[in-house]
Design a protein around this motif. Structure first.
Motif, PDB file in Angstrom:
ATOM      1  N   GLY A  81       0.845  -1.194   0.000  1.00  0.00           N
ATOM      2  CA  GLY A  81       0.000   0.000   0.000  1.00  0.00           C
ATOM      3  C   GLY A  81       0.876   1.237   0.000  1.00  0.00           C
ATOM      4  N   ASN A  82       0.525   2.226   0.796  1.00  0.00           N
ATOM      5  CA  ASN A  82       1.327   3.457   0.831  1.00  0.00           C
ATOM      6  C   ASN A  82       2.372   3.441   1.945  1.00  0.00           C
ATOM      7  N   ASN A  83       2.872   2.245   2.270  1.00  0.00           N
ATOM      8  CA  ASN A  83       3.842   2.076   3.357  1.00  0.00           C
ATOM      9  C   ASN A  83       5.154   1.507   2.841  1.00  0.00           C
ATOM     10  N   ASP A  84       6.268   2.062   3.313  1.00  0.00           N
ATOM     11  CA  ASP A  84       7.572   1.431   3.111  1.00  0.00           C
ATOM     12  C   ASP A  84       7.740   0.432   4.245  1.00  0.00           C
ATOM     13  N   LEU A  85       8.240  -0.760   3.936  1.00  0.00           N
ATOM     14  CA  LEU A  85       8.279  -1.866   4.897  1.00  0.00           C
ATOM     15  C   LEU A  85       9.675  -2.461   4.993  1.00  0.00           C
ATOM     16  N   ILE A  86      10.030  -2.875   6.191  1.00  0.00           N
ATOM     17  CA  ILE A  86      11.165  -3.776   6.387  1.00  0.00           C
ATOM     18  C   ILE A  86      10.618  -4.987   7.122  1.00  0.00           C
ATOM     19  N   TYR A  87      10.895  -6.184   6.579  1.00  0.00           N
ATOM     20  CA  TYR A  87      10.572  -7.374   7.364  1.00  0.00           C
ATOM     21  C   TYR A  87      11.873  -8.042   7.790  1.00  0.00           C
ATOM     22  N   TYR A  88      11.837  -8.600   8.987  1.00  0.00           N
ATOM     23  CA  TYR A  88      12.991  -9.262   9.588  1.00  0.00           C
ATOM     24  C   TYR A  88      12.691 -10.748   9.620  1.00  0.00           C
ATOM     25  N   ASP A  89      13.487 -11.532   8.891  1.00  0.00           N
ATOM     26  CA  ASP A  89      13.175 -12.957   8.827  1.00  0.00           C
ATOM     27  C   ASP A  89      13.889 -13.740   9.927  1.00  0.00           C
ATOM     28  N   ALA A  90      13.519 -14.999  10.048  1.00  0.00           N
ATOM     29  CA  ALA A  90      14.037 -15.855  11.116  1.00  0.00           C
ATOM     30  C   ALA A  90      15.535 -16.113  10.975  1.00  0.00           C
ATOM     31  N   ASN A  91      16.103 -15.882   9.793  1.00  0.00           N
ATOM     32  CA  ASN A  91      17.539 -16.071   9.579  1.00  0.00           C
ATOM     33  C   ASN A  91      18.359 -14.857   9.999  1.00  0.00           C
ATOM     34  N   GLY A  92      17.687 -13.790  10.416  1.00  0.00           N
ATOM     35  CA  GLY A  92      18.393 -12.591  10.838  1.00  0.00           C
ATOM     36  C   GLY A  92      18.543 -11.536   9.750  1.00  0.00           C
ATOM     37  N   ASP A  93      18.050 -11.821   8.551  1.00  0.00           N
ATOM     38  CA  ASP A  93      18.113 -10.847   7.465  1.00  0.00           C
ATOM     39  C   ASP A  93      16.987  -9.830   7.595  1.00  0.00           C
ATOM     40  N   SER A  94      17.212  -8.643   7.058  1.00  0.00           N
ATOM     41  CA  SER A  94      16.150  -7.648   6.960  1.00  0.00           C
ATOM     42  C   SER A  94      15.999  -7.283   5.494  1.00  0.00           C
ATOM     43  N   VAL A  95      14.751  -7.179   5.057  1.00  0.00           N
ATOM     44  CA  VAL A  95      14.457  -6.914   3.652  1.00  0.00           C
ATOM     45  C   VAL A  95      13.524  -5.714   3.567  1.00  0.00           C
ATOM     46  N   ARG A  96      13.937  -4.721   2.800  1.00  0.00           N
ATOM     47  CA  ARG A  96      13.100  -3.531   2.609  1.00  0.00           C
ATOM     48  C   ARG A  96      12.264  -3.716   1.342  1.00  0.00           C
ATOM     49  N   ILE A  97      10.983  -3.336   1.452  1.00  0.00           N
ATOM     50  CA  ILE A  97      10.076  -3.348   0.306  1.00  0.00           C
ATOM     51  C   ILE A  97       9.441  -1.963   0.239  1.00  0.00           C
ATOM     52  N   ASN A  98       9.549  -1.327  -0.898  1.00  0.00           N
ATOM     53  CA  ASN A  98       9.030   0.027  -1.065  1.00  0.00           C
ATOM     54  C   ASN A  98       7.512   0.051  -1.186  1.00  0.00           C
ATOM     55  N   ARG A  99       6.955   1.217  -0.925  1.00  0.00           N
ATOM     56  CA  ARG A  99       5.501   1.408  -1.031  1.00  0.00           C
ATOM     57  C   ARG A  99       5.019   1.093  -2.443  1.00  0.00           C
ATOM     58  N   TRP A 100       3.744   0.780  -2.544  1.00  0.00           N
ATOM     59  CA  TRP A 100       3.050   0.458  -3.782  1.00  0.00           C
ATOM     60  C   TRP A 100       3.622  -0.797  -4.455  1.00  0.00           C
ATOM     61  N   THR A 101       4.105  -1.731  -3.655  1.00  0.00           N
ATOM     62  CA  THR A 101       4.645  -2.994  -4.169  1.00  0.00           C
ATOM     63  C   THR A 101       3.728  -4.134  -3.747  1.00  0.00           C
ATOM     64  N   ASP A 102       3.488  -5.060  -4.674  1.00  0.00           N
ATOM     65  CA  ASP A 102       2.723  -6.272  -4.383  1.00  0.00           C
ATOM     66  C   ASP A 102       3.598  -7.439  -4.808  1.00  0.00           C
ATOM     67  N   ILE A 103       4.040  -8.234  -3.847  1.00  0.00           N
ATOM     68  CA  ILE A 103       4.999  -9.299  -4.117  1.00  0.00           C
ATOM     69  C   ILE A 103       4.487 -10.617  -3.546  1.00  0.00           C
ATOM     70  N   THR A 104       4.710 -11.701  -4.282  1.00  0.00           N
ATOM     71  CA  THR A 104       4.335 -13.035  -3.800  1.00  0.00           C
ATOM     72  C   THR A 104       5.589 -13.894  -3.667  1.00  0.00           C
ATOM     73  N   PHE A 105       5.497 -14.891  -2.804  1.00  0.00           N
ATOM     74  CA  PHE A 105       6.599 -15.817  -2.548  1.00  0.00           C
ATOM     75  C   PHE A 105       6.074 -17.241  -2.748  1.00  0.00           C
ATOM     76  N   PRO A 106       5.888 -17.687  -4.008  1.00  0.00           N
ATOM     77  CA  PRO A 106       5.249 -18.979  -4.242  1.00  0.00           C
ATOM     78  C   PRO A 106       6.112 -20.199  -3.915  1.00  0.00           C
ATOM     79  N   HIS A 107       7.427 -20.080  -4.026  1.00  0.00           N
ATOM     80  CA  HIS A 107       8.282 -21.257  -3.855  1.00  0.00           C
ATOM     81  C   HIS A 107       9.039 -21.291  -2.532  1.00  0.00           C
ATOM     82  N   ARG A 108       9.526 -20.170  -2.083  1.00  0.00           N
ATOM     83  CA  ARG A 108      10.292 -20.097  -0.844  1.00  0.00           C
ATOM     84  C   ARG A 108       9.815 -18.918  -0.005  1.00  0.00           C
ATOM     85  N   PRO A 109       8.704 -19.069   0.681  1.00  0.00           N
ATOM     86  CA  PRO A 109       8.215 -17.941   1.480  1.00  0.00           C
ATOM     87  C   PRO A 109       9.137 -17.679   2.671  1.00  0.00           C
TER      88      PRO A 109
END
Length: 118
Positions: A81-109
């Motif tokens: 939506g209109n939010n910039d996001l960082i998600y922190y995964d269980a492996n300790g990585d952080s991933v930034r996703i910019n606003r207005w992005t729609d992303i799917t993880f079909p094989h390796r969520p």
């Protein structure tokens, strides 16, 4: 009458001084806190589709700046939506996703520990 005027003026001066001192002493920080909100069509909330290891699935929406735990759920899709996001995964990585992005993880969520709206 003059003494009453002086008392009112003195009280006002003391109140202003106290307010100024309180403002200086209190830490300044963001007044924002991430909120888990009801998903509604037409809103530009952060929306996350996810599932747990025991087969439960969920669709959750969030608003406002801040960080919160996500419970180590597997994320299937994110619409920022209109939010910039960082998600922190269980492996300790952080991933930034910019606003207005729609992303799917079909094989390796990713297994997400925390999310943060910037």
């Amino acid at each position: 009458m003059l003494s009453k005027t002086k008392r009112v003026a003195r009280s006002a001066t003391v109140a202003i001084a106290a307010a100024a001192a309180f403002t200086v002493v209190m830490p300044s920080g963001n007044a924002f806190a991430i909120d888990h909100v009801e998903c509604r069509g037409g809103e530009n909330f952060l929306k996350i589709w996810s599932h747990s290891g025991d087969g439960r699935s969920s669709v959750d929406c969030y608003a406002n700046k801040g960080r919160t735990g996500f419970g180590n759920w597997w994320v299937d899709r994110i619409s920022t939506g209109n939010n910039d996001l960082i998600y922190y995964d269980a492996n300790g990585d952080s991933v930034r996703i910019n606003r207005w992005t729609d992303i799917t993880f079909p094989h390796r969520p990713p297994k997400v520990k925390d999310i943060e709206i910037l």
